[in-house]
Design a protein around this motif. Structure first.
Motif, short mmCIF file in Angstrom:
data_model
loop_
_atom_site.label_atom_id
_atom_site.label_comp_id
_atom_site.label_asym_id
_atom_site.label_seq_id
_atom_site.Cartn_x
_atom_site.Cartn_y
_atom_site.Cartn_z
N HIS A 22 32.10 -32.80 31.89
CA HIS A 22 31.08 -32.32 30.96
C HIS A 22 29.82 -33.19 30.95
O HIS A 22 28.90 -32.93 30.18
CB HIS A 22 31.65 -32.20 29.54
N ILE A 25 26.78 -29.73 33.26
CA ILE A 25 27.38 -28.44 33.57
C ILE A 25 26.48 -27.77 34.61
O ILE A 25 25.31 -28.13 34.75
CB ILE A 25 27.57 -27.55 32.33
N GLU A 30 24.33 -22.96 32.39
CA GLU A 30 23.47 -23.22 31.23
C GLU A 30 22.39 -22.15 31.11
O GLU A 30 22.11 -21.66 30.00
CB GLU A 30 22.83 -24.60 31.32
N TRP A 75 33.49 -22.04 36.00
CA TRP A 75 33.58 -23.13 35.01
C TRP A 75 34.87 -23.01 34.20
O TRP A 75 35.55 -24.01 33.96
CB TRP A 75 32.36 -23.10 34.10
#
Length: 101
Positions: A22, A25, A30, A75
């Motif tokens: 983290h 990202i 995003e 992700w």
């Protein structure tokens, strides 16, 4: 705008890896999150417990928009391997009991 608190739990031994993952990202993730109404997303970790605070225009609409997004799917696969159970994407969040204004 909605403000939600969500929670998840890490598998034992995955704390440092989760923190490193983290640190950044993927930019395309995003960008997609912002495009679909995310103002901010914060995560706190207490040992294995993760607490997310999300400010978003419409959380259900965000989930719907991202369900077929390749960056989000990649992700989620990366993160779910570290979690003790899958992150409940259908959760409405933790129930707010009290707030000092």
């Amino acid at each position: 705008m909605q403000r939600l608190a969500l929670r998840a739990r890490l598998k034992a031994g995955c704390e440092e890896l989760y923190d490193r993952e983290h640190a950044t990202i993927p930019a395309e993730l995003e960008e997609a999150m912002r495009e679909h109404g995310v103002y901010s997303w914060r995560i706190w970790r207490d040992g294995l417990d993760l607490f997310h605070f999300v400010e978003v225009e419409d959380y259900a609409a965000l989930q719907e928009a991202l369900k077929d997004n390749a960056a989000d799917q990649a992700w989620q696969a990366r993160m779910n391997r570290l979690l003790d159970g899958d992150f409940d994407k259908d959760s409405c969040g933790l129930k707010l009991v009290w707030e000092m204004r």
